[in-house]
Enzyme design. Structure first.
Site, PDB file in Angstrom:
ATOM      1  N   CYS A   1      46.483  38.490  44.873  1.00  0.00           N
ATOM      2  CA  CYS A   1      46.455  39.433  43.747  1.00  0.00           C
ATOM      3  C   CYS A   1      46.026  40.824  44.226  1.00  0.00           C
ATOM      4  O   CYS A   1      46.821  41.535  44.838  1.00  0.00           O
ATOM      5  CB  CYS A   1      45.564  38.898  42.637  1.00  0.00           C
ATOM      6  SG  CYS A   1      45.847  39.717  41.042  1.00  0.00           S
TER       7      CYS A   1
ATOM      8  N   HIS B   1      48.136  33.847  41.854  1.00  0.00           N
ATOM      9  CA  HIS B   1      46.918  33.175  42.319  1.00  0.00           C
ATOM     10  C   HIS B   1      47.257  31.747  42.748  1.00  0.00           C
ATOM     11  O   HIS B   1      47.180  30.813  41.930  1.00  0.00           O
ATOM     12  CB  HIS B   1      45.860  33.153  41.208  1.00  0.00           C
ATOM     13  CG  HIS B   1      45.234  34.473  40.939  1.00  0.00           C
ATOM     14  ND1 HIS B   1      44.039  34.868  41.505  1.00  0.00           N
ATOM     15  CD2 HIS B   1      45.644  35.517  40.163  1.00  0.00           C
ATOM     16  CE1 HIS B   1      43.734  36.088  41.096  1.00  0.00           C
ATOM     17  NE2 HIS B   1      44.689  36.508  40.285  1.00  0.00           N
TER      18      HIS B   1
ATOM     19  N   GLU C   1      45.592  29.660  44.360  1.00  0.00           N
ATOM     20  CA  GLU C   1      44.448  28.741  44.285  1.00  0.00           C
ATOM     21  C   GLU C   1      44.401  27.969  42.970  1.00  0.00           C
ATOM     22  O   GLU C   1      43.770  26.906  42.883  1.00  0.00           O
ATOM     23  CB  GLU C   1      43.128  29.505  44.486  1.00  0.00           C
ATOM     24  CG  GLU C   1      42.694  30.398  43.338  1.00  0.00           C
ATOM     25  CD  GLU C   1      43.276  31.814  43.385  1.00  0.00           C
ATOM     26  OE1 GLU C   1      42.708  32.711  42.731  1.00  0.00           O
ATOM     27  OE2 GLU C   1      44.291  32.009  44.087  1.00  0.00           O
TER      28      GLU C   1
END
Length: 540
Positions: free
Chosen positions: A387, A513, A515
């Protein structure tokens, strides 16, 4: 008032004495236990704060903001639930007092209540119950595990606990109550005290809920002597007092609950057939990987600005750890304050096998992050930007490779003459901050013959977003002419999603993102590839 469907059973969990007991991990572990016994399970979190959602809250308050695939900004525990359940959760998984009160008051303004006096009971409690039952009826899990945030005795949690009491009273054997409490170990001795636990159970009973099980947090297993004491004073069967001790890995907890027969205690209350399972199938295969002697070691630096609290980067850290487990690698992670990095000390990053610059907002620590990215780019150190990390990678490249010395983002300088990163159309910088970002799943077309494609092995992927600034397409040509590969693009909106460098060991930065999509059994492909590149033989 909605009626609960015939299939779903609800498990309410509350916490006592103090916060940060690990209720989220406990609820995640109960979910994993039941899921790996072949039940359909969903988790839900009721947060007592008055924010509408977690989106505008500082990481110092509640850690990271987790984003669901359908675009809701939620409490970080939703991320724990998803990882332990190995499945995505819907936006209904997290509700707050602020959302409940807002909805009820809007309905009052629109005349729904026909002049009645609006009260916590029944209007707020009915609204809470409706949200729980809506979640259950829409998705029809076998078990819906509902965590009530805060601590029993907090005034903010009272409406949620009262709602649970009303549902328990109505549906009886279809609802199970778990209370999570600590045993306190004295600082001046090793003596364990159960008195705070007893008072917490008494407080919960005073609110009309008799817990079916106590999960007792502590350094070790609850002694038989303490079990006898707790059983006598709290009126619970001794077998319904379950130890929840510290573990070397949180992923061992579901099997530890299995060993203590928690599943059959739940089944007996709910008139279900007992199950005698020796392991949890795929979950036990996963934990066996944790126990294996590690052949490799991975040393990662995360460069951020919330380095005092690991919860601010919880999903990033967890994604790295899970990827390391699947790569038979021991992992060492250091959080480094970006504000302390400069040209004179950045060389210290050479001792790491990989560097991550995660997401964030605002300009604090920006120059330290840019200095970091320059160093890892020039020294062929594996890099993963996320990001804001991707946006800064673009700015660094523009300044130091393309010679665009004034390259910047309009987030940091409204009047920059070289806006490499600019705000999304229709977004505003200073107003309507809550829920107005680009949120949730968007498609990303992956370019073949790139490291990104090697990682995903797919031409179209879906990843989650949380931002309002994008790469400025006016600069794409000059970037491509100088070695930047735009290896991922959102075709519908012609937005850059992933950049990578051609002649680099691993230099990938994403606008989304990654994750947020890691699960215990399946680390996100970019994290998995990153760890694979960064792992080194332990005896090297």
């Amino acid at each position: 008032m909605r009626e609960l469907n015939d299939k779903t059973r609800i498990i309410f969990t509350t916490g006592g004495v103090f916060s940060a007991l690990g209720k989220g991990i406990a609820c995640s572990s109960i979910g994993a236990l039941l899921k790996n016994l072949s039940f359909k399970v969903l988790n839900m979190k009721l947060d007592p704060y008055l924010n509408i959602d977690a989106g505008t809250m500082s990481p110092y308050q509640h850690g990271e903001v987790f984003v669901t695939q359908d675009g809701k900004e939620t409490d970080l525990d939703i991320g724990n639930y998803e990882r332990f359940l190995n499945q995505n959760l819907p936006k209904e998984s997290n509700i707050t007092s602020g959302l409940i009160y807002s909805n009820v008051l809007n309905e009052e303004r629109n005349g729904k209540y026909l002049g009645k006096t609006i009260q916590v009971i029944p209007h707020i409690t009915d609204a809470i119950k409706n949200e729980i039952i809506f979640m259950a009826n829409k998705h029809e899990p076998d078990f819906l595990i509902v965590e009530i945030g805060g601590t029993v005795g907090d005034i903010e949690s009272v409406p949620f606990i009262e709602s649970a009491r009303q549902l328990i009273s109505k549906y009886k054997n279809k609802i199970f109550s778990v209370h999570i409490v600590p045993i306190i170990q004295m600082l001046t001795s090793n003596e364990e005290k159960t008195k705070p636990l007893q008072h917490s159970v008494k407080e919960l009973m005073g609110m009309g809920i008799i817990p079916d099980v106590l999960l007792v947090r502590g350094k070790g297993i609850v002694s038989e002597e303490n079990k006898e004491k707790i059983s006598l004073i709290c009126g619970l069967d001794k077998n319904n007092i379950i130890s929840l001790p510290n573990q070397t890995s949180v992923y061992f907890l579901p099997e530890f609950l299995l060993e203590q027969n928690l599943h059959n205690i739940i089944f007996n209350k709910m008139d279900l057939e007992e199950m005698n399972s020796k392991d949890l199938g795929e979950w036990s295969i996963f934990t066996s990987k944790i126990k294996e002697p590690k052949k490799y070691v991975t040393k990662i630096a995360i460069i951020g600005k919330y380095t005092e609290i690991t919860d601010a980067y919880l999903s990033v850290i967890t994604s790295l750890e899970i990827a390391a487990i699947h790569n038979n690698s021991e992992i060492k992670i250091d959080l480094i304050n970006a504000e302390k990095i400069n040209e004179s000390n950045v060389r210290g990053l050479k001792r790491y096998s990989g560097v991550v610059v995660p997401g964030g907002f605002g300009d604090r620590g920006i120059e330290g992050k840019i200095e970091t990215i320059k160093f890892v780019r020039e020294n062929n150190i594996p890099f993963l930007g996320i990001c804001l990390g991707m946006q800064l990678a673009a700015i660094e490249f523009a300044r130091n490779v393309l010679g665009i010395v004034d390259a910047n983002s309009t987030e940091f300088d409204d009047n920059t003459i070289e806006p490499i990163i600019t705000i999304l159309d229709g977004k505003y910088k200073e107003k309507d901050l809550g829920g107005t970002l680009r949120l949730g799943n968007y498609s990303c077309a992956i370019k073949k013959d790139t490291k990104t494609f090697e990682a995903y092995q797919d031409s179209i992927v879906f990843e989650r977003h949380r931002h309002r600034y994008e790469f400025n397409n006016d600069y794409r040509d000059i970037f491509e002419l100088n070695g930047v590969i735009f290896s991922g693009v959102n075709v519908e909106n012609d937005l850059v999603e992933i950049i990578e460098l051609q002649d680099h060991k691993f230099f990938i930065a994403t606008q989304f993102h990654p994750e947020l999509t890691t699960k215990t059994f399946t680390p996100n492909p970019l994290f998995n590839s990153f760890v694979e590149v960064t792992k080194e033989l332990k005896n090297k």
